[in-house]
Write a protein that holds these residues in place. Sequence first.
Motif, short mmCIF file in Angstrom:
data_model
loop_
_atom_site.label_atom_id
_atom_site.label_comp_id
_atom_site.label_asym_id
_atom_site.label_seq_id
_atom_site.Cartn_x
_atom_site.Cartn_y
_atom_site.Cartn_z
N LEU A 6 -11.34 6.22 38.99
CA LEU A 6 -12.21 7.12 40.01
C LEU A 6 -13.71 6.51 39.93
CD1 LEU A 6 -11.15 10.57 39.14
CD2 LEU A 6 -10.81 9.51 41.10
N PHE A 7 -14.34 5.87 38.98
CA PHE A 7 -15.71 5.47 38.92
C PHE A 7 -15.78 3.90 38.48
CE2 PHE A 7 -15.90 10.02 38.36
CZ PHE A 7 -17.11 10.39 38.80
N PRO A 8 -16.05 3.26 39.63
CA PRO A 8 -16.13 1.70 39.82
C PRO A 8 -17.60 1.44 39.02
CG PRO A 8 -16.39 2.36 41.72
CD PRO A 8 -15.67 3.63 41.09
N MET A 9 -17.72 0.36 38.14
CA MET A 9 -18.93 0.22 37.53
C MET A 9 -19.52 -1.10 37.85
SD MET A 9 -19.57 -0.62 33.53
CE MET A 9 -21.10 -1.24 32.84
N THR A 10 -21.05 -1.01 38.31
CA THR A 10 -21.58 -2.05 38.44
C THR A 10 -22.58 -2.01 37.55
OG1 THR A 10 -21.49 -1.85 40.89
CG2 THR A 10 -23.34 -3.23 40.09
N ALA A 11 -22.44 -3.31 36.62
CA ALA A 11 -23.13 -3.39 35.47
C ALA A 11 -24.59 -3.64 35.72
CB ALA A 11 -22.61 -4.39 34.50
N THR A 12 -25.63 -3.30 34.77
CA THR A 12 -27.06 -3.63 35.23
C THR A 12 -27.09 -5.12 34.81
OG1 THR A 12 -29.08 -3.40 34.20
CG2 THR A 12 -27.54 -3.14 32.46
N ALA A 13 -28.03 -5.95 35.55
CA ALA A 13 -28.27 -7.21 35.39
C ALA A 13 -29.32 -7.35 34.32
CB ALA A 13 -29.03 -7.53 36.46
N THR A 14 -30.00 -6.16 33.71
CA THR A 14 -30.76 -6.52 32.50
C THR A 14 -30.60 -5.41 31.59
OG1 THR A 14 -32.36 -4.98 33.45
CG2 THR A 14 -32.79 -7.26 33.91
N LEU A 52 -18.65 7.69 44.10
CA LEU A 52 -18.43 7.86 42.75
C LEU A 52 -18.42 6.29 41.98
CD1 LEU A 52 -16.81 10.33 43.94
CD2 LEU A 52 -15.33 10.08 42.03
N GLU A 53 -19.49 6.27 40.76
CA GLU A 53 -19.83 5.07 40.47
C GLU A 53 -20.56 5.21 39.05
OE1 GLU A 53 -22.23 2.73 43.10
OE2 GLU A 53 -23.52 4.46 43.66
N ILE A 54 -20.34 4.09 38.39
CA ILE A 54 -21.34 3.81 37.23
C ILE A 54 -22.11 2.74 37.40
CG2 ILE A 54 -21.30 3.26 34.63
CD1 ILE A 54 -19.66 5.82 35.15
N VAL A 55 -23.43 2.94 37.45
CA VAL A 55 -24.43 2.25 37.80
C VAL A 55 -25.36 2.11 36.58
CG1 VAL A 55 -24.16 2.78 40.09
CG2 VAL A 55 -25.87 4.15 38.95
N GLU A 56 -26.56 1.35 36.82
CA GLU A 56 -27.82 1.19 35.88
C GLU A 56 -28.42 2.54 35.98
OE1 GLU A 56 -31.42 -1.82 35.40
OE2 GLU A 56 -30.81 -1.51 37.62
#
Length: 362
Positions: A6-14, A52-56
């Motif tokens: 359900l929650f795709p993740m875009t990882a932090t760049a830092t 819906l997402e996992i973000v910084e």
Amino acid sequence: MTSTALFPMTATATPTPAAVRAARLVDPGFGRVFTDHMACARFDADQGWRGLEIVERRPLAIDPACAVLHYAQEIFEGLKAYRTVDGGTALFRPAANARRFQLSARRLAMPELPEDMFVESCRALVRAERDWIPAIEGGALYLRPFMVASETFLGVKPSAEHLYMVLAVSVGPYFKGAKAVSIWASENYTRAAPGGTGAAKCGGNYAASLVAQAEAIARGCDQVVFLDAIERRYVEELGGMNVFFVFDDGSIATPPLSDTILAGITRDSLLTLARGRGMTVREERYSLEQWRADAASGRLTEAFACGTAAVVTPIAHVKAQSGDFAIGSGGPGQVSSSLRDALLAVQKAAAPDPHAWLDRLD
């Protein structure tokens, strides 16, 4: 980019460097060491739940007329993820938090987040941040799911737009170094009244408790306990925890749930564990004057507070305008210590889990 159902993740760049994270986890305290990511979702009356997402983890940009800033339409939850004794990771009873979140939303005229969406938002965030769980006694990853009214308007009505988020915080013991706490019994301020929002987990309940909590601190106490709003006699709950009483016959009691008392998940877990041990358990009203009399006579041998943050915390002393009193030996008692150990053992997967409370992520 990685993803969950359900929650795709875009990882932090830092990301936080591993050495910096390790230094923070040596002594994280409670509520100050945040992880790199958060879960997010949005709701509007036309499209429902989306985004819906996992973000910084980052600051929010909101309009000054955002509804939550003016009308306090907001709810939240609190639960923990633990590192288990076999090296795994587990959430404790997230579905119970999801159901309580729905009840709070209903009371605050907000949309109900589907249970699977709530649970998966927590799972996805813990999977991303499991390295932030402190390897110290009492260490855990505390999750704070919350929802705020985000529509831009001025006018008293339920918001048509909402923002849901989950933060993750590395934590140690809530009462650091305290074997038992002292509490102030507020006989002037009340936390909630019948028909109000006392059974919902909303920020307004906690805002209303702060002046009494400040009063408690000024009198050298760790926490405040509130009495009922009608008769100002019966013990209800602490500013952020439920309360239990232990008697000389081995029985335990706790105030019965009502629309003025939050249905604590730790409270429910302890009641289940106690009944499973064959203990006599009562959910009944208990007055401050009876508490004082039973402590003086020795009928009351222990009292303790419980909640997700503090788990089980013995109460050593009670102060009040009507008179102070001590409880038992002034330290942790046998029953409270035993129940605490039993609960922690389940949470760490060091004991059987017959009620399927652990949500294993491995």
